[in-house]
Scaffold this motif. Structure first.
Motif, PDB file in Angstrom:
ATOM      1  N   GLY A 586       0.876  -1.209   0.060  1.00 37.15           N
ATOM      2  CA  GLY A 586       0.151   0.022  -0.008  1.00 37.15           C
ATOM      3  C   GLY A 586       0.855   1.293  -0.157  1.00 37.15           C
ATOM      4  N   ALA A 587       0.256   2.301  -0.462  1.00 38.26           N
ATOM      5  CA  ALA A 587       1.084   3.668  -0.487  1.00 38.26           C
ATOM      6  C   ALA A 587       1.572   4.006   0.945  1.00 38.26           C
ATOM      7  CB  ALA A 587       0.236   4.544  -1.148  1.00 38.26           C
ATOM      8  N   SER A 588       1.052   3.493   1.820  1.00 37.37           N
ATOM      9  CA  SER A 588       1.332   4.208   3.266  1.00 37.37           C
ATOM     10  C   SER A 588       2.104   3.147   4.020  1.00 37.37           C
ATOM     11  CB  SER A 588       0.185   4.407   3.994  1.00 37.37           C
ATOM     12  OG  SER A 588      -0.668   3.330   4.299  1.00 37.37           O
ATOM     13  N   GLY A 589       2.366   1.967   3.298  1.00 36.30           N
ATOM     14  CA  GLY A 589       3.166   1.182   3.894  1.00 36.30           C
ATOM     15  C   GLY A 589       2.566   0.348   4.995  1.00 36.30           C
ATOM     16  N   THR A 590       1.165   0.492   5.083  1.00 32.23           N
ATOM     17  CA  THR A 590       0.441  -0.420   6.170  1.00 32.23           C
ATOM     18  C   THR A 590      -0.360  -1.432   5.624  1.00 32.23           C
ATOM     19  OG1 THR A 590      -1.325   1.091   5.673  1.00 32.23           O
ATOM     20  CG2 THR A 590       0.083   1.551   7.747  1.00 32.23           C
ATOM     21  N   GLY A 591      -0.336  -1.593   4.313  1.00 36.01           N
ATOM     22  CA  GLY A 591      -0.837  -2.797   3.738  1.00 36.01           C
ATOM     23  C   GLY A 591      -2.414  -2.288   3.086  1.00 36.01           C
ATOM     24  N   THR A 592      -2.565  -2.669   1.946  1.00 33.25           N
ATOM     25  CA  THR A 592      -3.865  -2.475   1.241  1.00 33.25           C
ATOM     26  C   THR A 592      -4.961  -3.569   1.326  1.00 33.25           C
ATOM     27  OG1 THR A 592      -2.683  -1.384  -0.313  1.00 33.25           O
ATOM     28  CG2 THR A 592      -4.799  -1.760  -1.114  1.00 33.25           C
ATOM     29  N   PRO A 593      -6.031  -3.053   2.293  1.00 33.97           N
ATOM     30  CA  PRO A 593      -7.261  -4.215   2.301  1.00 33.97           C
ATOM     31  C   PRO A 593      -7.650  -4.236   0.693  1.00 33.97           C
ATOM     32  CG  PRO A 593      -7.537  -2.250   3.606  1.00 33.97           C
ATOM     33  CD  PRO A 593      -6.339  -1.906   2.709  1.00 33.97           C
ATOM     34  N   GLY A 594      -8.005  -5.661   0.470  1.00 33.26           N
ATOM     35  CA  GLY A 594      -8.488  -6.284  -0.728  1.00 33.26           C
ATOM     36  C   GLY A 594      -7.338  -6.686  -1.621  1.00 33.26           C
ATOM     37  N   ALA A 595      -6.003  -6.372  -1.263  1.00 40.04           N
ATOM     38  CA  ALA A 595      -4.613  -7.040  -2.062  1.00 40.04           C
ATOM     39  C   ALA A 595      -4.555  -8.540  -1.685  1.00 40.04           C
ATOM     40  CB  ALA A 595      -3.521  -6.042  -1.826  1.00 40.04           C
ATOM     41  N   PRO A 596      -4.657  -9.385  -2.704  1.00 43.48           N
ATOM     42  CA  PRO A 596      -4.332 -10.867  -2.350  1.00 43.48           C
ATOM     43  C   PRO A 596      -3.170 -11.058  -1.772  1.00 43.48           C
ATOM     44  CG  PRO A 596      -3.874 -10.181  -4.574  1.00 43.48           C
ATOM     45  CD  PRO A 596      -4.636  -8.822  -4.066  1.00 43.48           C
ATOM     46  N   SER A 597      -3.232 -12.156  -0.555  1.00 44.04           N
ATOM     47  CA  SER A 597      -2.021 -12.437  -0.044  1.00 44.04           C
ATOM     48  C   SER A 597      -0.944 -13.141  -0.918  1.00 44.04           C
ATOM     49  CB  SER A 597      -2.387 -13.186   1.206  1.00 44.04           C
ATOM     50  OG  SER A 597      -3.251 -14.312   0.653  1.00 44.04           O
ATOM     51  N   ARG A 598      -1.453 -13.903  -2.003  1.00 42.67           N
ATOM     52  CA  ARG A 598      -0.719 -14.640  -2.979  1.00 42.67           C
ATOM     53  C   ARG A 598      -1.079 -14.289  -4.215  1.00 42.67           C
ATOM     54  NH1 ARG A 598      -2.414 -20.978  -3.612  1.00 42.67           N
ATOM     55  NH2 ARG A 598      -0.804 -20.451  -5.506  1.00 42.67           N
ATOM     56  N   PRO A 599       0.015 -14.443  -5.083  1.00 42.70           N
ATOM     57  CA  PRO A 599      -0.272 -13.965  -6.590  1.00 42.70           C
ATOM     58  C   PRO A 599      -1.548 -14.609  -7.226  1.00 42.70           C
ATOM     59  CG  PRO A 599       1.928 -14.377  -6.304  1.00 42.70           C
ATOM     60  CD  PRO A 599       1.233 -15.091  -4.942  1.00 42.70           C
ATOM     61  N   ASP A 600      -2.270 -13.935  -7.945  1.00 40.25           N
ATOM     62  CA  ASP A 600      -3.429 -14.408  -8.701  1.00 40.25           C
ATOM     63  C   ASP A 600      -3.096 -15.024  -9.865  1.00 40.25           C
ATOM     64  OD1 ASP A 600      -5.295 -13.093  -6.932  1.00 40.25           O
ATOM     65  OD2 ASP A 600      -5.024 -11.476  -8.120  1.00 40.25           O
ATOM     66  N   PHE A 601      -1.862 -14.816 -10.397  1.00 40.17           N
ATOM     67  CA  PHE A 601      -1.414 -15.492 -11.801  1.00 40.17           C
ATOM     68  C   PHE A 601       0.373 -15.006 -11.942  1.00 40.17           C
ATOM     69  CE2 PHE A 601      -2.810 -10.671 -12.436  1.00 40.17           C
ATOM     70  CZ  PHE A 601      -1.681 -10.376 -12.944  1.00 40.17           C
ATOM     71  N   TYR A 602       0.535 -15.517 -12.847  1.00 37.84           N
ATOM     72  CA  TYR A 602       2.115 -15.529 -13.191  1.00 37.84           C
ATOM     73  C   TYR A 602       2.158 -15.182 -14.721  1.00 37.84           C
ATOM     74  CZ  TYR A 602       3.739 -17.214  -8.546  1.00 37.84           C
ATOM     75  OH  TYR A 602       3.979 -17.545  -7.326  1.00 37.84           O
ATOM     76  N   HIS A 603       2.906 -14.007 -14.796  1.00 38.55           N
ATOM     77  CA  HIS A 603       3.168 -13.575 -16.399  1.00 38.55           C
ATOM     78  C   HIS A 603       4.475 -14.441 -16.712  1.00 38.55           C
ATOM     79  CE1 HIS A 603      -0.069 -11.301 -17.198  1.00 38.55           C
ATOM     80  NE2 HIS A 603       0.538 -10.188 -16.612  1.00 38.55           N
ATOM     81  N   LEU A 604       4.476 -15.113 -17.873  1.00 41.81           N
ATOM     82  CA  LEU A 604       5.549 -16.250 -18.267  1.00 41.81           C
ATOM     83  C   LEU A 604       6.217 -15.476 -19.461  1.00 41.81           C
ATOM     84  CD1 LEU A 604       4.117 -19.793 -17.549  1.00 41.81           C
ATOM     85  CD2 LEU A 604       4.890 -18.059 -15.992  1.00 41.81           C
ATOM     86  N   VAL A 605       7.355 -14.825 -19.223  1.00 44.16           N
ATOM     87  CA  VAL A 605       8.142 -14.243 -20.419  1.00 44.16           C
ATOM     88  C   VAL A 605       9.055 -15.104 -21.053  1.00 44.16           C
ATOM     89  CG1 VAL A 605       9.619 -12.629 -21.078  1.00 44.16           C
ATOM     90  CG2 VAL A 605       7.955 -11.978 -19.299  1.00 44.16           C
ATOM     91  N   LEU A 606       8.739 -15.716 -21.987  1.00 46.88           N
ATOM     92  CA  LEU A 606       9.581 -16.492 -22.751  1.00 46.88           C
ATOM     93  C   LEU A 606      10.982 -16.134 -23.273  1.00 46.88           C
ATOM     94  CD1 LEU A 606       6.851 -18.914 -24.742  1.00 46.88           C
ATOM     95  CD2 LEU A 606       7.635 -18.948 -22.263  1.00 46.88           C
ATOM     96  N   HIS A 607      12.003 -16.973 -23.433  1.00 47.09           N
ATOM     97  CA  HIS A 607      13.276 -16.749 -23.606  1.00 47.09           C
ATOM     98  C   HIS A 607      13.206 -16.695 -25.304  1.00 47.09           C
ATOM     99  CE1 HIS A 607      15.154 -17.823 -19.873  1.00 47.09           C
ATOM    100  NE2 HIS A 607      14.668 -16.726 -19.575  1.00 47.09           N
ATOM    101  N   HIS A 608      14.406 -16.169 -26.112  1.00 45.82           N
ATOM    102  CA  HIS A 608      14.008 -16.212 -27.310  1.00 45.82           C
ATOM    103  C   HIS A 608      14.227 -17.513 -28.141  1.00 45.82           C
ATOM    104  CE1 HIS A 608      14.607 -14.568 -31.555  1.00 45.82           C
ATOM    105  NE2 HIS A 608      15.728 -15.467 -31.647  1.00 45.82           N
ATOM    106  N   GLY A 609      13.222 -17.839 -28.853  1.00 46.82           N
ATOM    107  CA  GLY A 609      13.139 -19.264 -29.702  1.00 46.82           C
ATOM    108  C   GLY A 609      12.256 -20.066 -28.980  1.00 46.82           C
ATOM    109  N   ALA A 610      11.742 -19.858 -27.757  1.00 44.54           N
ATOM    110  CA  ALA A 610      10.755 -20.668 -27.271  1.00 44.54           C
ATOM    111  C   ALA A 610       9.341 -20.477 -27.756  1.00 44.54           C
ATOM    112  CB  ALA A 610      10.595 -20.468 -25.636  1.00 44.54           C
ATOM    113  N   ASP A 611       8.764 -21.966 -27.840  1.00 45.99           N
ATOM    114  CA  ASP A 611       7.520 -21.833 -28.535  1.00 45.99           C
ATOM    115  C   ASP A 611       6.578 -21.908 -27.499  1.00 45.99           C
ATOM    116  OD1 ASP A 611       5.612 -22.104 -30.665  1.00 45.99           O
ATOM    117  OD2 ASP A 611       5.630 -24.365 -30.218  1.00 45.99           O
ATOM    118  N   PRO A 612       5.465 -20.875 -27.374  1.00 48.79           N
ATOM    119  CA  PRO A 612       4.428 -20.776 -26.568  1.00 48.79           C
ATOM    120  C   PRO A 612       3.700 -22.114 -26.473  1.00 48.79           C
ATOM    121  CG  PRO A 612       4.535 -18.768 -27.737  1.00 48.79           C
ATOM    122  CD  PRO A 612       5.527 -19.910 -28.524  1.00 48.79           C
ATOM    123  N   ALA A 613       3.360 -22.454 -27.598  1.00 51.82           N
ATOM    124  CA  ALA A 613       2.248 -23.664 -27.474  1.00 51.82           C
ATOM    125  C   ALA A 613       3.101 -25.071 -26.932  1.00 51.82           C
ATOM    126  CB  ALA A 613       1.930 -24.095 -28.798  1.00 51.82           C
TER     127      ALA A 613
END
Length: 777
Positions: A586-613
């Motif tokens: 949170g902006a004040s450093g006290t935590g943001t109510p409603g912010a999830p305690s664990r990640p909702d998702f993971y964005h996967l950035v592939l290295h050059h040449g990797a096939d997404p499928a």
């Protein structure tokens, strides 16, 4: 009348290729404009039809479970309400471990009267049949399509002990399902909803408000937030957002077709006007004879005007006929748009209006040139038999002194000997080449989305979600893949200042491993309280890079420093992104109510040449189906039809360019024919005379190609960035065509011009001429 008809017949026989090109180009323009109109209607009318027939709600308010959402029905501006419904957030799939979709389940014992779902397959819920062992569910059509679900299928839902059977699929006028962005909607009986084991944070209420005046939307949202409290509001969506999402890429495609259609119409009008002017100069003696035998100026004007209006009518009729007969057979959304447009009540008169507009526009361009024909005197005035000076221009003398081939020197002089006339020819040829370059710019930009998505705000090729794996097990699974880098992320909905709507506040990456955002202005967020934002959010808040912005998350004020602007293709660019650490603290450093305690998702950035499928399949197999991995939606996938549209438009513009080129070649051959005696007298052979005429045409085309491609590159970048700003993505997405491609366009244009002029030039060079006064007229 007979004389006019015979003259027209002779004129058509003498200019068949040019006439055919004008007719085909006009047909292509008509097809482009009709398809653009169909796409605009297809983009807006289906949503409008559903909204009207279902008495749709203008505002949807999503609250916490304990909020008195029903009190909003008492607002003065509210005409009717849908709900409030008790809701549960869950994930659903056709089979365990398969692809899942987030659902907002709404409990209701009867079909709502306001914002009533329109059943398109199956039936509505029946308390007698769907409250037993086999409990039923009705799905919104957008999420049903995403899951490939149909009536009769059974769904596995998290938090429910038994499967639910799909009994119906319905259309709504709400914001549709988008994976990772907005949940789909499902309707169940209240008893079915009560069987859920979801926690309190997954439960809530939803109410739809139908307003007496849609213009009061923002004001009603403000009043709703004031009455319930900002901490009770979890999300707000309006009819404007739903309509914009329904229009989506069809509006962009419609703008592309409409813009190019109007540009091609302008190019065709210029080509027709130039053709008439050139033919008038070539037929001054014929027009004088017509006037000498009794034709009035008005008759001459009407004769030229009728001839070219006939070309326009033939082209428009051909274009309208092809669109009506074959438009519905076109692949993808163009064919669907034509099928829908034909069923709309305004289809017939819109076709007539567009076709008539094309004829009127071309006729207007014809009038000025035809008026000049009416002013030709009955007794022609002889041209000056000699140049004003005996000595040629200094540039010509110097070129000949440098042993430049005489054909090139005389061709250059012939091409630009009359500056005004040459400039007009260059301008008319440059317009279609400019539009072709713009089309190539759109194509290149689309290729950029496909080949380098990291440059346009899409660095992650895959997104992973799970509710079956623990954090340690998930980290081990992702860290074991050397071809990718995983960035944890979460999203929450935030109320904007003024509390008139919600935006997406996203935390991706950590302070130790920042996410590679595509920053096009400013810099990346590196410190606490720093964030980057999309153009749509900056426009919404009337903010700029460097400003501090305030928003509210679950009643908690959140202040961020916008240090950069990114390209955001999701949610109309109304996204502000920071690190996951900042989102949690949170902006004040006290935590943001409603912010999830664990990640909702993971964005996967592939290295050059990797096939997404391939990576997607490997992760799904390694997790035994417990990890849901989806490919990140790319706008290029939905806009692939733009390539086919660009090819068609380039073909139409090529026809217009060929028609103008035929005019330029005819004018060049006629002008050089008068100089044949002089050219032969100075010792030029027929082959050299042919080269003079061909080089003159090539020089005019070269000047037009250089001007058209140069201006086209600038126009392409400006137009694409303008569309990006209007859509909320922001500027910086345009990609210029490669220099070799532009050089190829120039070379092909010059080659076509030289080839087209070779045969007429050879015929003129070998013609036997007499030194008579008739060659001076």
């Amino acid at each position: 009348m007979r004389a006019a008809a015979r003259w027209t017949q002779a004129h058509l026989r003498a200019h068949r290729p040019a006439a055919g090109l004008i007719v085909l180009a006009t047909a292509g323009i008509t097809i482009s404009l009709l398809l653009a109109t169909a796409l605009f209607a297809y983009a807006t009318d289906p949503w409008q039809r559903v909204f009207t027939q279902s008495s749709g709600a203008h505002v949807w308010i999503h609250t916490r479970a304990g909020a008195p959402a029903g009190s909003l029905a008492g607002l003065d501006e509210v005409r009717a309400t849908s709900g409030p419904f008790r809701t549960v957030r869950t994930t659903a799939g056709l089979q365990p471990g398969g692809a899942k979709a987030t659902l907002e389940l709404r409990g209701t014992d009867r079909r709502p009267a306001t914002a009533a779902p329109r059943i398109v397959a199956g039936r509505w819920l029946d308390p007698a049949a769907d409250a037993g062992t086999a409990k039923g569910i009705v799905l919104d059509s957008s999420v049903a399509r995403a899951m490939w679900a149909k009536p009769g299928d059974s769904l596995v839902l998290s938090g429910f002990p038994a499967r639910l059977r799909v009994v119906g699929v319905a259309d709504t006028a709400e914001v549709g399902f988008r994976a990772g962005e907005s949940p789909g909607v499902g309707w169940v009986l209240p008893g079915t909803l009560a069987a859920s084991t979801a926690g309190q944070d997954q439960r809530g209420r939803t109410i739809g408000l139908r307003l007496a005046d849609p213009a009061d939307t923002d004001y009603v949202v403000q009043r709703a937030v004031t009455r319930l409290g900002a901490e009770q509001i979890t999300d707000v969506s309006t009819w404007r957002q739903a309509r914009a999402e329904a229009e989506g890429d069809n509006q962009l495609l419609g703008r592309l077709l409409g813009g190019f259609g109007l540009g091609a119409l302008l190019a065709a009008a210029l080509a027709v006007g130039g053709a008439i002017s050139t033919r008038i100069r070539g037929h001054l003696r014929d027009i004088s004879i017509l006037k000498a035998i009794g034709f009035t100026p008005g008759q001459v004007v009407r004769m030229f005007l009728a001839l070219h209006l006939l070309f326009a009518l033939l082209g428009v009729a051909l274009g309208a006929l092809v669109t009506q007969l074959l438009g519905g057979l076109a692949p993808g959304r163009i064919g669907e748009a034509m099928a829908v447009w034909r069923q709309l009540p305004g289809h017939a008169w819109l076709t007539l209006v567009i076709s008539g507009g094309v004829v009127v526009f071309i006729g207007s361009a014809t009038c000025l040139a035809a008026w000049r024909a009416g002013r030709v005197p009955p007794v022609p005035v002889a041209r000056a038999a000699a140049a004003n000076g005996a000595r040629g221009p200094g540039l010509t003398r110097r070129a000949l002194g440098l042993r430049v081939p005489p054909a090139l020197v005389l061709g250059w002089r012939g091409a630009f000997h009359h500056p005004l006339r040459s400039s007009a020819a260059v301008a008319r040829l440059a317009v279609p080449l400019l539009l072709i370059t713009v089309a190539l710019g759109a194509w290149t930009t689309l290729d950029r989305f496909s080949s380098h998505p990291e440059h346009v705000g899409l660095p992650a090729a895959l997104t992973a979600r799970t509710d079956a794996l623990g954090d340690r097990e998930l980290h081990q699974l992702l860290d074991a893949r050397p071809e990718l880098t995983a960035y944890p992320g979460s999203e929450v909905q935030a109320l904007v200042p003024g509390q008139t709507g919600t935006i997406t506040l996203r935390g991706v990456g950590t302070d130790a491993r920042p996410y590679p955002f595509a920053v096009v202005e400013g810099r990346a967020a590196r410190g606490p309280d720093e964030a980057v934002a999309g153009q749509g959010l900056l426009d919404l808040l009337d903010a700029r890079v460097g400003d501090w912005v305030r928003m509210t998350v679950a009643g908690h004020p959140y202040v961020l420093h916008i240090v950069g602007r990114t390209i955001e293709t999701a949610d109309g660019g109304r996204v502000v992104s920071t690190s996951l650490d900042t989102l949690r603290d949170g902006a004040s450093g006290t935590g943001t109510p409603g912010a999830p305690s664990r990640p909702d998702f993971y964005h996967l950035v592939l290295h050059h040449g990797a096939d997404p499928a391939a990576v997607q399949g490997t992760l799904t197999k390694a997790s035994a189906g417990r990890l849901e991995v989806r490919q990140t939606p790319n706008p290029a996938d939905q806009l692939s039809v733009v390539r086919a549209v660009a090819v068609g438009l380039i073909a139409v513009l090529t026809l217009i360019g060929l028609a103008e080129l035929a005019t330029t070649v005819g004018a060049g051959v006629r002008d050089r024919s008068r100089d044949l005696l002089a050219l032969r007298a100075v010792g030029l052979t027929p082959r050299q005379i042919t080269a003079v005429i061909v080089s003159a045409t090539a020089f005019v085309t070269l000047a037009a190609a250089l001007a058209g491609t140069g201006l086209g590159v600038l126009a392409s970048q400006w137009l694409i960035d303008l569309q990006g700003s209007a859509s909320g993505w922001g500027t910086g997405i345009a990609q210029r065509p490669a220099v070799p491609v532009l050089l190829l366009v120039v070379a092909v244009a010059v080659l076509i011009a030289a080839t087209a002029s070779a045969l007429p030039a050879a015929r003129a060079a070998r013609r036997r001429l007499a030194d008579s006064a008739t060659d001076l007229l």
